[in-house]
Motif scaffolding. Sequence first.
Motif, PDB file in Angstrom:
ATOM      1  N   VAL A  24     -81.104 -33.356  32.448  1.00 30.54           N
ATOM      2  CA  VAL A  24     -81.553 -32.566  31.296  1.00 30.54           C
ATOM      3  C   VAL A  24     -80.542 -32.644  30.154  1.00 30.54           C
ATOM      4  O   VAL A  24     -80.907 -32.674  28.973  1.00 30.54           O
ATOM      5  CB  VAL A  24     -81.792 -31.097  31.716  1.00 30.54           C
ATOM      6  N   ALA A  25     -79.263 -32.717  30.478  1.00 27.86           N
ATOM      7  CA  ALA A  25     -78.225 -32.764  29.446  1.00 27.86           C
ATOM      8  C   ALA A  25     -77.931 -34.186  28.981  1.00 27.86           C
ATOM      9  O   ALA A  25     -77.718 -34.433  27.791  1.00 27.86           O
ATOM     10  CB  ALA A  25     -76.948 -32.113  29.973  1.00 27.86           C
ATOM     11  N   VAL A  26     -77.925 -35.141  29.910  1.00 22.03           N
ATOM     12  CA  VAL A  26     -77.449 -36.493  29.603  1.00 22.03           C
ATOM     13  C   VAL A  26     -78.525 -37.362  28.955  1.00 22.03           C
ATOM     14  O   VAL A  26     -78.257 -38.076  27.980  1.00 22.03           O
ATOM     15  CB  VAL A  26     -76.914 -37.166  30.889  1.00 22.03           C
ATOM     16  N   VAL A  27     -79.744 -37.316  29.470  1.00 24.09           N
ATOM     17  CA  VAL A  27     -80.789 -38.233  28.995  1.00 24.09           C
ATOM     18  C   VAL A  27     -81.107 -38.039  27.506  1.00 24.09           C
ATOM     19  O   VAL A  27     -81.134 -39.012  26.747  1.00 24.09           O
ATOM     20  CB  VAL A  27     -82.059 -38.094  29.863  1.00 24.09           C
ATOM     21  N   LYS A  74     -65.403 -36.862  22.877  1.00 26.14           N
ATOM     22  CA  LYS A  74     -65.791 -35.999  23.993  1.00 26.14           C
ATOM     23  C   LYS A  74     -67.234 -36.260  24.415  1.00 26.14           C
ATOM     24  O   LYS A  74     -67.558 -36.241  25.609  1.00 26.14           O
ATOM     25  CB  LYS A  74     -65.620 -34.530  23.593  1.00 26.14           C
ATOM     26  N   LYS A  75     -68.087 -36.525  23.437  1.00 23.59           N
ATOM     27  CA  LYS A  75     -69.491 -36.775  23.762  1.00 23.59           C
ATOM     28  C   LYS A  75     -69.649 -38.048  24.584  1.00 23.59           C
ATOM     29  O   LYS A  75     -70.399 -38.084  25.570  1.00 23.59           O
ATOM     30  CB  LYS A  75     -70.316 -36.875  22.474  1.00 23.59           C
ATOM     31  N   ASN A  76     -68.943 -39.121  24.184  1.00 18.01           N
ATOM     32  CA  ASN A  76     -69.049 -40.378  24.927  1.00 18.01           C
ATOM     33  C   ASN A  76     -68.492 -40.241  26.340  1.00 18.01           C
ATOM     34  O   ASN A  76     -69.057 -40.777  27.302  1.00 18.01           O
ATOM     35  CB  ASN A  76     -68.318 -41.489  24.179  1.00 18.01           C
ATOM     36  N   ILE A  77     -67.366 -39.531  26.472  1.00 16.97           N
ATOM     37  CA  ILE A  77     -66.790 -39.313  27.806  1.00 16.97           C
ATOM     38  C   ILE A  77     -67.760 -38.512  28.672  1.00 16.97           C
ATOM     39  O   ILE A  77     -67.955 -38.806  29.862  1.00 16.97           O
ATOM     40  CB  ILE A  77     -65.428 -38.599  27.683  1.00 16.97           C
ATOM     41  N   VAL A  80     -70.598 -40.854  29.838  1.00 19.65           N
ATOM     42  CA  VAL A  80     -70.180 -41.766  30.913  1.00 19.65           C
ATOM     43  C   VAL A  80     -70.071 -41.010  32.237  1.00 19.65           C
ATOM     44  O   VAL A  80     -70.591 -41.451  33.276  1.00 19.65           O
ATOM     45  CB  VAL A  80     -68.831 -42.428  30.553  1.00 19.65           C
ATOM     46  N   PHE A  81     -69.406 -39.863  32.212  1.00 17.22           N
ATOM     47  CA  PHE A  81     -69.265 -39.061  33.427  1.00 17.22           C
ATOM     48  C   PHE A  81     -70.635 -38.600  33.932  1.00 17.22           C
ATOM     49  O   PHE A  81     -70.900 -38.598  35.146  1.00 17.22           O
ATOM     50  CB  PHE A  81     -68.371 -37.853  33.142  1.00 17.22           C
ATOM     51  N   GLY A  82     -71.518 -38.221  33.004  1.00 19.04           N
ATOM     52  CA  GLY A  82     -72.848 -37.765  33.391  1.00 19.04           C
ATOM     53  C   GLY A  82     -73.649 -38.843  34.090  1.00 19.04           C
ATOM     54  O   GLY A  82     -74.320 -38.581  35.102  1.00 19.04           O
ATOM     55  N   TRP A  83     -73.585 -40.082  33.583  1.00 16.14           N
ATOM     56  CA  TRP A  83     -74.341 -41.170  34.220  1.00 16.14           C
ATOM     57  C   TRP A  83     -73.747 -41.544  35.578  1.00 16.14           C
ATOM     58  O   TRP A  83     -74.478 -41.970  36.483  1.00 16.14           O
ATOM     59  CB  TRP A  83     -74.394 -42.391  33.303  1.00 16.14           C
ATOM     60  N   ILE A  84     -72.439 -41.380  35.730  1.00 18.73           N
ATOM     61  CA  ILE A  84     -71.828 -41.604  37.048  1.00 18.73           C
ATOM     62  C   ILE A  84     -72.355 -40.577  38.050  1.00 18.73           C
ATOM     63  O   ILE A  84     -72.698 -40.909  39.193  1.00 18.73           O
ATOM     64  CB  ILE A  84     -70.291 -41.535  36.944  1.00 18.73           C
ATOM     65  N   VAL A  85     -72.442 -39.318  37.617  1.00 16.59           N
ATOM     66  CA  VAL A  85     -72.976 -38.259  38.486  1.00 16.59           C
ATOM     67  C   VAL A  85     -74.438 -38.538  38.829  1.00 16.59           C
ATOM     68  O   VAL A  85     -74.866 -38.395  39.986  1.00 16.59           O
ATOM     69  CB  VAL A  85     -72.820 -36.883  37.805  1.00 16.59           C
ATOM     70  N   ILE A  86     -75.225 -38.960  37.831  1.00 13.60           N
ATOM     71  CA  ILE A  86     -76.643 -39.258  38.079  1.00 13.60           C
ATOM     72  C   ILE A  86     -76.783 -40.388  39.092  1.00 13.60           C
ATOM     73  O   ILE A  86     -77.600 -40.321  40.025  1.00 13.60           O
ATOM     74  CB  ILE A  86     -77.342 -39.613  36.759  1.00 13.60           C
TER      75      ILE A  86
END
Length: 638
Positions: A24-27, A74-77, A80-86
């Motif tokens: 919901v946050a990353v996409v 901060k947004k790019n980091i 990246v972290f969000g897609w790793i979690v996904i």
Amino acid sequence: MDSRYSYDENSETWPVFVLALTSVAVVPLTIAKVYSALSTNVELQHQDAIEQRNIPPQVLKHRSDQKRRSSLTKKNIFLVFGWIVIAAMVYLVSTTEQTPTQNLFDPYELLGVEFGTPEKVIKSTYRKLSVKYHPDKIKGASEEEMKELEERFVLITKAYKALTDEETKENYEKYGHPDGAQPVSHGIALPKFLVEGKSSPLLLALYIALIGGALPYVVGTWWSQVKKVTKRGIYSDTAEEFITRLMNQNPAKHVGMSTILTWLSNAAEYKDLLPGKTPEQIYSLYEEYLNRKPSDDALTAVSIVPTLINGLFDITANFRSTEITLTVVDTLKHFTQALPEGPKNELLQLPCVDTDAVNKSKIVKLGRLTTLPRDEIKQTLGIKDDAELEEALRVGTRIPKLDLISAKFEVPGETVVTPSSTSVINVKVAVKSARHHKKASVSQEKLEEDQSLEAMRDPFKIVHAQPPLPLAHAPFFPSERHSGYVGFIVLQRDGKICDQPVLFRNLDLSNLDLSETEFKDGKKVTVGTFKLPVSQPTPAQPGKYQFRVIIKSLDYFTQDIDTSVTMHVQEPPKIEEVNYDIPDPEENSLAGTMAELRGEKVKSGDSDDEDEEESDLEEEEDFTDINTDTEEEDDDED
């Protein structure tokens, strides 16, 4: 813990929960970033930009460092972290074996009949199944098989009662089960050891830190940024500083570029960007850059100047100060081309030129320069190498100049400017190069616009349909700049800006590729369009009102538009009335009766009879004449 709660010991639930929450946050953020990147690339590649070949090494290094810093936001980091979690959660969900859940009680499925089956058929089906699955009827089955048969037989019996026995049927319809209300179990998407084990205090501490610390910090930071920055992207303290200086400015004192630099150097942004630097030191960094001797600090100080100038421009326009607003726009040009104040900036913005040689020459304009022989051009620009001369002329002939064709007020859908209407100023231009010395012969057909209903609904569609402007040629600027123009309307009566300025990012530059002959002929010339909206309705009284329209480049010292425009307000053309000459209704008719009640004129029946008699007499006379003529002809024949 309450036995009605169950834990996610097999990691079946919490990965799905984390996956949904993270998506919901990353996409949406990813889609917005990709769309922005693609849109920027398409816009910048739409028209050929002037290739920048003489960028100083320190500017290249600063641009490279800036791109690297912009990629580590901060947004790019977070993305990246969000897609790793996904990715990790998708892997967990796909590899975890799911425990089968107990199905809902469905008597029709258990008996193998359809909904609405008659009770007689249900009884017959139940008898067959009870014989088949009754434990006493099966011999030689193992203990495990017998247990399954017993469970199956019990379910079949309950299903039969749920459809035939009134009390059992009522329980099923009310609670979804023949035995009545069933115990409810709530699942917790956490392993048991996190809640009841040694990690329980850690989970509690994490929860307190999240709710009591992280969430208030994020909300507070967001609110602080909202209050700190204006809509134009400058700090509120900076906007207040600009407003204070404008209000305290002596109207009799000329506001030049040095005054604008002083205002900019006092911006509150520099306390965060260059901590420890005083306004005087920031001013010195400006001068260092404008003399084309930039240090890294100077490039850093200049990097936010466009944002500061945009904010100052908006404020000066609201103060309706034409002189200061024009000075602000010219100041941005000086920063874009890294040039101090002077009369020869149109030549000094070219690459490879010698400043002393240009200042000694009498040539001021690019157009005049291109008429000289090559040797004189070399001498004027202080260039000795032929390759450097070609580079200077290549850039000079790609700098667009605006040649005014027409400028007039229009009301969409009207042939004239009518009173109390919403109007626009339509400016038609021919973009030309410095080597185009003649005026283009543009036909009237090229000036005509689409008059469809869609075009009238959106009169600015033709402006946005033009190709986006390319990157500006600014080899000394700390970052790449997108070209643009700004237009505003000035009331001639008091010389003040009367409407909000308009930023233009679209204009066709294909005329720059035409030869002198092709441009003069006009057949291949593309007409550019600027449209400035007028927020106030046109005057209620017909008359002529004088305005001034200014359209200036934000990047180059070149030929801009500064012309007077007359608003001629007229009454709309009158539509001719059509007289259908409808006769009065007859007295004895229904229409005549209604007309008499309204007091209108009607035709009497006697007059109609008299008219008919007169008509009959006229017809008889006509026939008599014809017969007489015939008799005379017969007599002559005899």
